[in-house]
Design a protein around this motif. Structure first.
Motif, PDB file in Angstrom:
ATOM      1  N   LEU A 117       0.828  -1.203   0.000  1.00  0.00           N
ATOM      2  CA  LEU A 117       0.000   0.000   0.000  1.00  0.00           C
ATOM      3  C   LEU A 117       0.864   1.255   0.000  1.00  0.00           C
ATOM      4  O   LEU A 117       0.576   2.232  -0.714  1.00  0.00           O
ATOM      5  N   ARG A 118       1.938   1.232   0.787  1.00  0.00           N
ATOM      6  CA  ARG A 118       2.837   2.378   0.822  1.00  0.00           C
ATOM      7  C   ARG A 118       3.458   2.616  -0.554  1.00  0.00           C
ATOM      8  O   ARG A 118       3.617   3.754  -1.018  1.00  0.00           O
ATOM      9  N   SER A 119       3.842   1.518  -1.220  1.00  0.00           N
ATOM     10  CA  SER A 119       4.451   1.636  -2.543  1.00  0.00           C
ATOM     11  C   SER A 119       3.468   2.192  -3.565  1.00  0.00           C
ATOM     12  O   SER A 119       3.829   3.032  -4.399  1.00  0.00           O
ATOM     13  N   VAL A 120       2.207   1.744  -3.491  1.00  0.00           N
ATOM     14  CA  VAL A 120       1.197   2.255  -4.421  1.00  0.00           C
ATOM     15  C   VAL A 120       0.943   3.734  -4.184  1.00  0.00           C
ATOM     16  O   VAL A 120       0.841   4.538  -5.122  1.00  0.00           O
ATOM     17  N   LEU A 121       0.875   4.137  -2.904  1.00  0.00           N
ATOM     18  CA  LEU A 121       0.645   5.543  -2.588  1.00  0.00           C
ATOM     19  C   LEU A 121       1.807   6.423  -3.015  1.00  0.00           C
ATOM     20  O   LEU A 121       1.618   7.594  -3.361  1.00  0.00           O
ATOM     21  N   SER A 122       3.024   5.879  -3.003  1.00  0.00           N
ATOM     22  CA  SER A 122       4.171   6.667  -3.445  1.00  0.00           C
ATOM     23  C   SER A 122       4.118   6.940  -4.942  1.00  0.00           C
ATOM     24  O   SER A 122       4.745   7.892  -5.422  1.00  0.00           O
ATOM     25  N   VAL A 123       3.387   6.129  -5.691  1.00  0.00           N
ATOM     26  CA  VAL A 123       3.262   6.337  -7.136  1.00  0.00           C
ATOM     27  C   VAL A 123       2.079   7.245  -7.455  1.00  0.00           C
ATOM     28  O   VAL A 123       2.207   8.219  -8.208  1.00  0.00           O
ATOM     29  N   VAL A 124       0.899   6.933  -6.893  1.00  0.00           N
ATOM     30  CA  VAL A 124      -0.305   7.700  -7.217  1.00  0.00           C
ATOM     31  C   VAL A 124      -0.461   8.938  -6.353  1.00  0.00           C
ATOM     32  O   VAL A 124      -1.279   9.810  -6.663  1.00  0.00           O
ATOM     33  N   GLY A 125       0.314   9.028  -5.280  1.00  0.00           N
ATOM     34  CA  GLY A 125       0.204  10.179  -4.402  1.00  0.00           C
ATOM     35  C   GLY A 125      -0.613   9.870  -3.165  1.00  0.00           C
ATOM     36  O   GLY A 125      -1.602   9.131  -3.237  1.00  0.00           O
ATOM     37  N   PRO A 126      -0.246  10.423  -2.026  1.00  0.00           N
ATOM     38  CA  PRO A 126      -0.996  10.126  -0.791  1.00  0.00           C
ATOM     39  C   PRO A 126      -2.416  10.660  -0.802  1.00  0.00           C
ATOM     40  O   PRO A 126      -3.256  10.200  -0.040  1.00  0.00           O
ATOM     41  N   ASP A 127      -2.701  11.631  -1.679  1.00  0.00           N
ATOM     42  CA  ASP A 127      -4.063  12.187  -1.724  1.00  0.00           C
ATOM     43  C   ASP A 127      -5.018  11.309  -2.522  1.00  0.00           C
ATOM     44  O   ASP A 127      -6.221  11.558  -2.517  1.00  0.00           O
ATOM     45  N   ALA A 128      -4.496  10.310  -3.237  1.00  0.00           N
ATOM     46  CA  ALA A 128      -5.366   9.463  -4.050  1.00  0.00           C
ATOM     47  C   ALA A 128      -6.337   8.673  -3.182  1.00  0.00           C
ATOM     48  O   ALA A 128      -7.483   8.453  -3.556  1.00  0.00           O
ATOM     49  N   LEU A 129      -5.871   8.252  -2.009  1.00  0.00           N
ATOM     50  CA  LEU A 129      -6.740   7.485  -1.113  1.00  0.00           C
ATOM     51  C   LEU A 129      -7.874   8.364  -0.600  1.00  0.00           C
ATOM     52  O   LEU A 129      -9.028   7.932  -0.530  1.00  0.00           O
ATOM     53  N   LYS A 130      -7.557   9.608  -0.280  1.00  0.00           N
ATOM     54  CA  LYS A 130      -8.608  10.511   0.177  1.00  0.00           C
ATOM     55  C   LYS A 130      -9.607  10.785  -0.944  1.00  0.00           C
ATOM     56  O   LYS A 130     -10.811  10.834  -0.720  1.00  0.00           O
ATOM     57  N   LYS A 131      -9.091  10.921  -2.167  1.00  0.00           N
ATOM     58  CA  LYS A 131      -9.965  11.182  -3.294  1.00  0.00           C
ATOM     59  C   LYS A 131     -10.891  10.000  -3.564  1.00  0.00           C
ATOM     60  O   LYS A 131     -12.080  10.160  -3.824  1.00  0.00           O
TER      61      LYS A 131
END
Length: 503
Positions: A117-131
């Motif tokens: 999950l950390r690796s995915v967020l580093s690619v798409v950005g930490p704001d992607a989960l909030k979006k």
């Protein structure tokens, strides 16, 4: 002048204070610079050194693709170290699901899942989960809005109509329940024997008549209450009446100027001069016909968008129409006015059908939801949620507690009204379902038609396939079963309609 004055002058000694290091360095630097300049000048003169006259060449610094990838990877890892990820495995799975990633991989533990999950967020950005969570919340609110129901204040005639519907439906419900009790007393052996005979006849269904009905695709077909006339509607705007079973043309009904979506017979038309049929078209027009004239006897006005389907109440007094303005309407032909304009769907309403008792009506729409309405109270008594795409057909069973819906997700669902749930999902066709029909006499089989050019017969109950009616060269756009249960009619995009009968 004395001798002392005429003697030579004596040179006085100079005294230096401090260090001579700086002076010496300056002297040596000046000598070396002069030597270098003299050397450069000598090289220029000898032709070994060439100095341009102010021209420069810009050298572009290029980094290889591999080096760029390495730099990007280092930058991604740096961002990953700065991202905070929950240690709760449930929240980690929810985050992966929200981002469209698999919640777990083979052999993956909670720690590995967290790092993924950390690796995915580093690619798409930490704001992607909030979006994504905001999108889920927006979708949830939209779904809640779809499940809401809007009620409009109706005219005074609506109250009188509801009372009339209650008095009409309650005796019919009592007779239906009494027949169900009588069927319960029949022995299982007798029931099995009758069912086997019915299934044998259905397996022997064959096409005994095929007729070219129009120059454009035929969108709907419907049997008369006496099973002796078949009405067809076409995209050419023409409606035609055909004799059964010889399929000879009786009359052509001219009145629509665009695609006709449906034409249906009135259940209790006493005289041929009375209103016997109703039809609807894509331009929002609804017309009433009798059996004596080629012209419509009346127009129903009020729709501003496409009207895909019309349906008669079992009493023949009321007419229901669906519209792509997200609503359906109920018309009272006795008072000759619209008594109910009902919203509740978030997209266009495509089909409508009345309960055999006359107490309920079901609607299916392009929002993939269906609703069952109580005509006596005006309330939505059941919300049909389960289809993945648009609902194009709804049909009540004569037993009164089953409802079938056909959808663009290639399935037919059978709903149980008594406990308000989906009873069974039939993966019936390879394309969208255009029509579903229960046997009108006792509902012992179910008929479905689809855009895969076929119609199929299914047992009820059991939902096992009995017969595939293949023969059309185009999409099956409509079908019907004669009130006596002996004939099946299908109409198609190939401009033909066919009659099927058991040998």
């Amino acid at each position: 002048m004395s001798d002392e004055e005429d003697g030579p002058l004596v040179k006085k000694a100079r005294v230096f204070y401090g260090s001579l290091e700086e002076k010496e360095r300056e002297r040596l630097g000046a000598e070396s610079k002069a030597g270098a300049e003299s050397g450069v000048q000598a090289g220029i003169q000898a032709g070994h050194i060439n100095i341009s006259s102010g021209e420069t060449l810009e050298i572009e610094e290029r980094v290889s693709e591999r080096q760029q990838e390495v730099l990007l990877e280092f930058e991604r890892r740096r961002r990953a170290r700065q991202i905070t990820v929950s240690t709760d495995d449930t929240e980690v799975k929810a985050g992966l699901r929200a981002l469209g990633e698999p919640i777990t991989l083979f052999g993956e533990g909670p720690a590995d899942r967290r790092e993924r999950l950390r690796s995915v967020l580093s690619v798409v950005g930490p704001d992607a989960l909030k979006k994504s969570r905001k999108d889920e919340e927006r979708a949830r609110r939209s779904h809640e809005e779809c499940s809401q129901t809007w009620y409009h204040e109706g005219p005074a005639s609506l109250q009188d109509a509801r009372l009339w519907l209650a008095h009409y439906s309650l005796p019919r419900a009592m007779r239906r329940l009494e027949n169900a009790r009588l069927q319960r007393d029949v022995t299982d052996a007798t029931k099995a024997m009758k069912q086997q005979e019915l299934h044998k006849g259905l397996r022997n269904l064959n096409n005994f008549c095929s007729q070219i009905g129009d120059d454009r695709p035929i969108s709907c077909c419907h049997f008369s209450p006496a099973s002796d006339v078949l009405a067809t509607a076409s995209w050419s705007g023409l409606c035609k009446l055909w004799s059964v079973p010889d399929c000879s043309l009786i009359r052509t009904l001219r009145g629509h100027n665009t695609n006709v979506g449906a034409i249906v017979f009135r259940p209790n038309a006493v005289d041929s001069s009375d209103v016997s049929l109703a039809s609807c078209a894509a331009d929002g027009t609804v017309k009433l016909w009798n059996m004596e004239s080629d012209e419509p006897v009346a127009d129903i006005e009020g729709h501003t968008d496409r009207v895909p389907r019309v349906a008669w109440h079992p009493s023949g007094r009321f007419l229901g129409t669906t519209c792509y303005d997200n609503s359906w309407r109920l018309w009272d032909l006795e008072v000759r006015e619209e008594i109910l304009h009902q919203e509740g769907h978030s997209k266009g309403v495509h089909d409508i059908h009345f309960h055999p008792d006359g107490s309920l009506t079901a609607t299916g729409g392009l929002d993939a939801f269906g609703r069952v309405w109580d005509l006596r109270t005006g309330r939505c008594v059941m919300f049909l949620e389960g289809h993945l795409k648009e609902i194009y057909s709804v049909n009540f069973s004569p037993n009164g507690h089953h409802l079938a819906t056909g959808s663009a997700d290639h399935t037919c669902k059978v709903w149980e009204l008594r406990n308000r749930r989906c009873l069974y999902t039939i993966p019936s066709h390879q394309n969208l379902l255009s029509a579903v029909r229960f046997q009108p006499t006792d509902g012992q089989f179910l008929l479905t038609g689809a855009y895969d050019n076929t119609a199929k017969v299914w047992t009820h109950p059991g939902w096992m396939p009995l017969k595939t009616l293949a023969g059309h060269e185009g999409k099956v756009m409509g079908l019907d079963i004669s009130p006596d249960g002996k004939l099946i009619a299908t109409c198609s995009y190939d401009r033909t309609f066919k009659l099927w009968m058991s040998e």
